[in-house]
Design a protein around this motif. Structure first.
Motif, PDB file in Angstrom:
ATOM      1  N   ALA A   3      30.605 -19.049  16.109  1.00 52.90           N
ATOM      2  CA  ALA A   3      30.054 -17.900  15.634  1.00 52.90           C
ATOM      3  C   ALA A   3      30.824 -16.997  14.970  1.00 52.90           C
ATOM      4  CB  ALA A   3      28.626 -17.317  16.515  1.00 52.90           C
ATOM      5  N   LEU A   4      30.605 -16.273  13.977  1.00 53.77           N
ATOM      6  CA  LEU A   4      31.195 -15.129  13.523  1.00 53.77           C
ATOM      7  C   LEU A   4      30.113 -13.962  13.158  1.00 53.77           C
ATOM      8  CD1 LEU A   4      33.914 -14.003  12.292  1.00 53.77           C
ATOM      9  CD2 LEU A   4      32.782 -14.308  10.035  1.00 53.77           C
ATOM     10  N   ILE A   5      30.337 -12.948  14.153  1.00 53.43           N
ATOM     11  CA  ILE A   5      29.214 -12.035  14.118  1.00 53.43           C
ATOM     12  C   ILE A   5      29.998 -10.739  13.292  1.00 53.43           C
ATOM     13  CG2 ILE A   5      28.163 -12.896  16.148  1.00 53.43           C
ATOM     14  CD1 ILE A   5      29.323 -10.804  18.021  1.00 53.43           C
ATOM     15  N   GLN A   6      28.842  -9.776  12.696  1.00 55.58           N
ATOM     16  CA  GLN A   6      29.383  -8.771  12.043  1.00 55.58           C
ATOM     17  C   GLN A   6      28.194  -7.917  12.443  1.00 55.58           C
ATOM     18  OE1 GLN A   6      29.624 -10.665   8.216  1.00 55.58           O
ATOM     19  NE2 GLN A   6      31.560  -9.786   8.207  1.00 55.58           N
ATOM     20  N   ARG A   7      28.683  -6.675  12.919  1.00 59.14           N
ATOM     21  CA  ARG A   7      27.797  -5.516  13.285  1.00 59.14           C
ATOM     22  C   ARG A   7      27.471  -5.045  11.926  1.00 59.14           C
ATOM     23  NH1 ARG A   7      30.423  -0.493  16.546  1.00 59.14           N
ATOM     24  NH2 ARG A   7      30.861   0.156  14.560  1.00 59.14           N
ATOM     25  N   VAL A   8      26.182  -4.811  11.635  1.00 59.46           N
ATOM     26  CA  VAL A   8      25.561  -4.369  10.404  1.00 59.46           C
ATOM     27  C   VAL A   8      24.753  -3.338  10.594  1.00 59.46           C
ATOM     28  CG1 VAL A   8      25.953  -6.655   9.559  1.00 59.46           C
ATOM     29  CG2 VAL A   8      23.594  -6.038  10.272  1.00 59.46           C
ATOM     30  N   LEU A  27      22.947  -7.305  14.338  1.00 59.67           N
ATOM     31  CA  LEU A  27      24.228  -8.332  14.037  1.00 59.67           C
ATOM     32  C   LEU A  27      23.795  -9.577  13.104  1.00 59.67           C
ATOM     33  CD1 LEU A  27      25.298  -9.031  17.700  1.00 59.67           C
ATOM     34  CD2 LEU A  27      26.605  -7.582  15.862  1.00 59.67           C
ATOM     35  N   LEU A  28      24.704  -9.577  12.063  1.00 55.61           N
ATOM     36  CA  LEU A  28      24.473 -10.798  11.479  1.00 55.61           C
ATOM     37  C   LEU A  28      25.499 -11.905  12.003  1.00 55.61           C
ATOM     38  CD1 LEU A  28      23.960 -12.613   8.717  1.00 55.61           C
ATOM     39  CD2 LEU A  28      26.291 -11.540   7.899  1.00 55.61           C
ATOM     40  N   ILE A  29      24.780 -13.144  12.381  1.00 51.64           N
ATOM     41  CA  ILE A  29      25.459 -14.016  13.087  1.00 51.64           C
ATOM     42  C   ILE A  29      25.557 -15.490  12.393  1.00 51.64           C
ATOM     43  CG2 ILE A  29      25.234 -15.670  15.366  1.00 51.64           C
ATOM     44  CD1 ILE A  29      23.607 -13.382  16.552  1.00 51.64           C
ATOM     45  N   LEU A  30      26.736 -15.717  11.906  1.00 50.68           N
ATOM     46  CA  LEU A  30      26.949 -16.838  11.280  1.00 50.68           C
ATOM     47  C   LEU A  30      27.300 -18.129  12.355  1.00 50.68           C
ATOM     48  CD1 LEU A  30      29.227 -15.514   8.255  1.00 50.68           C
ATOM     49  CD2 LEU A  30      26.632 -16.025   8.155  1.00 50.68           C
ATOM     50  N   LEU A  52      27.417  -8.799  24.355  1.00 51.24           N
ATOM     51  CA  LEU A  52      28.781  -8.172  23.942  1.00 51.24           C
ATOM     52  C   LEU A  52      28.654  -6.466  23.750  1.00 51.24           C
ATOM     53  CD1 LEU A  52      30.207 -10.641  21.283  1.00 51.24           C
ATOM     54  CD2 LEU A  52      31.207 -10.023  23.468  1.00 51.24           C
ATOM     55  N   ARG A  53      29.578  -5.779  24.163  1.00 50.83           N
ATOM     56  CA  ARG A  53      29.397  -4.456  24.090  1.00 50.83           C
ATOM     57  C   ARG A  53      29.945  -3.749  22.813  1.00 50.83           C
ATOM     58  NH1 ARG A  53      30.365  -2.360  30.400  1.00 50.83           N
ATOM     59  NH2 ARG A  53      32.403  -1.787  29.104  1.00 50.83           N
ATOM     60  N   ILE A  54      29.384  -4.000  21.818  1.00 50.90           N
ATOM     61  CA  ILE A  54      30.028  -3.632  20.450  1.00 50.90           C
ATOM     62  C   ILE A  54      29.305  -2.519  19.616  1.00 50.90           C
ATOM     63  CG2 ILE A  54      31.401  -6.120  20.307  1.00 50.90           C
ATOM     64  CD1 ILE A  54      29.349  -6.807  18.303  1.00 50.90           C
ATOM     65  N   PHE A  55      28.467  -2.026  20.298  1.00 47.72           N
ATOM     66  CA  PHE A  55      27.667  -0.979  19.648  1.00 47.72           C
ATOM     67  C   PHE A  55      28.122   0.402  20.281  1.00 47.72           C
ATOM     68  CE2 PHE A  55      25.268  -4.533  18.608  1.00 47.72           C
ATOM     69  CZ  PHE A  55      24.812  -4.278  17.364  1.00 47.72           C
ATOM     70  N   ASN A 135      28.331  -3.975   6.523  1.00 49.00           N
ATOM     71  CA  ASN A 135      29.142  -3.737   7.700  1.00 49.00           C
ATOM     72  C   ASN A 135      28.922  -2.496   8.410  1.00 49.00           C
ATOM     73  OD1 ASN A 135      30.436  -5.891   8.671  1.00 49.00           O
ATOM     74  ND2 ASN A 135      31.795  -6.210   7.235  1.00 49.00           N
ATOM     75  N   ASP A 136      29.165  -2.472   9.623  1.00 49.15           N
ATOM     76  CA  ASP A 136      29.028  -1.044  10.352  1.00 49.15           C
ATOM     77  C   ASP A 136      30.279  -1.206  11.034  1.00 49.15           C
ATOM     78  OD1 ASP A 136      28.482   1.168  11.814  1.00 49.15           O
ATOM     79  OD2 ASP A 136      27.003   0.137  13.169  1.00 49.15           O
ATOM     80  N   GLY A 137      31.495  -0.218  10.771  1.00 48.58           N
ATOM     81  CA  GLY A 137      32.724  -0.212  11.592  1.00 48.58           C
ATOM     82  C   GLY A 137      33.901  -0.176  10.449  1.00 48.58           C
ATOM     83  N   PRO A 138      34.023  -1.591  10.033  1.00 49.63           N
ATOM     84  CA  PRO A 138      33.412  -2.774  10.418  1.00 49.63           C
ATOM     85  C   PRO A 138      33.766  -3.195  11.569  1.00 49.63           C
ATOM     86  CG  PRO A 138      35.361  -3.073   8.825  1.00 49.63           C
ATOM     87  CD  PRO A 138      35.179  -1.627   9.054  1.00 49.63           C
ATOM     88  N   VAL A 139      33.024  -4.093  12.213  1.00 43.38           N
ATOM     89  CA  VAL A 139      33.141  -4.823  13.524  1.00 43.38           C
ATOM     90  C   VAL A 139      32.929  -6.127  13.065  1.00 43.38           C
ATOM     91  CG1 VAL A 139      32.585  -5.318  15.943  1.00 43.38           C
ATOM     92  CG2 VAL A 139      32.836  -3.002  15.070  1.00 43.38           C
TER      93      VAL A 139
END
Length: 145
Positions: A3-8, A27-30, A52-55, A135-139
């Motif tokens: 998976a490729l995840i992007q915080r959005v 999250l956008l999860i590919l 996942l603690r990414i926020f 993208n938020d961050g981007p992360v």
């Protein structure tokens, strides 16, 4: 599974000019099912992503999970995450699960995320999709189980 995840702050998927899935913050999860993957890997991946603690927390540190924030997940199948570029310039995709297995595991992953209380939206397996995101961050994080 990969998976490729992007915080959005927002994301959407369009097929044939119609928006078929969209979310606000989350999250956008590919996601790509790989040869040999099973439902157990799907459940493990969903649990990992949801925790996942990414926020950002109130102090601005990445300390909150998708489950903590109440954010949503836009889940899009993407077999090209299985690309092997080790030989030449044309990617090979033989490590990706066969289409029937890939579809079943994609659907299982969507169900697994929903079962964890994550609101989900989806793309369309095998379709030619246009994905739009802010993208938020981007992360952006790569997960390979």
């Amino acid at each position: 599974m990969r998976a490729l995840i992007q915080r959005v702050t927002e994301a959407s998927v369009t097929v044939d000019g119609a928006v078929i899935g969209e979310i606000g913050p989350g999250l956008l999860i590919l996601v790509c099912a790989m040869e040999g993957d099973d439902a157990g890997k799907s459940a493990t991946l969903a649990a990992k992503i949801s925790k996942l603690r990414i926020f950002k927390d109130d102090a601005g540190k990445m300390n909150r999970s998708l489950a903590d924030t109440g954010g949503a997940a836009l889940i899009v199948s993407q077999f090209t995450l299985a690309a092997d570029t080790s030989r030449g310039n044309r990617p090979g995709f033989s490590q990706a699960a066969k289409p029937d297995q890939g579809r079943a595991l994609y659907q299982q992953f969507v169900q697994d995320m929903g079962a964890l209380g994550i609101p989900t939206a989806t793309g369309s397996f095998g379709a030619d999709m246009a994905v739009r995101l802010t993208n938020d961050g981007p992360v952006t994080i790569w997960l390979d189980l």
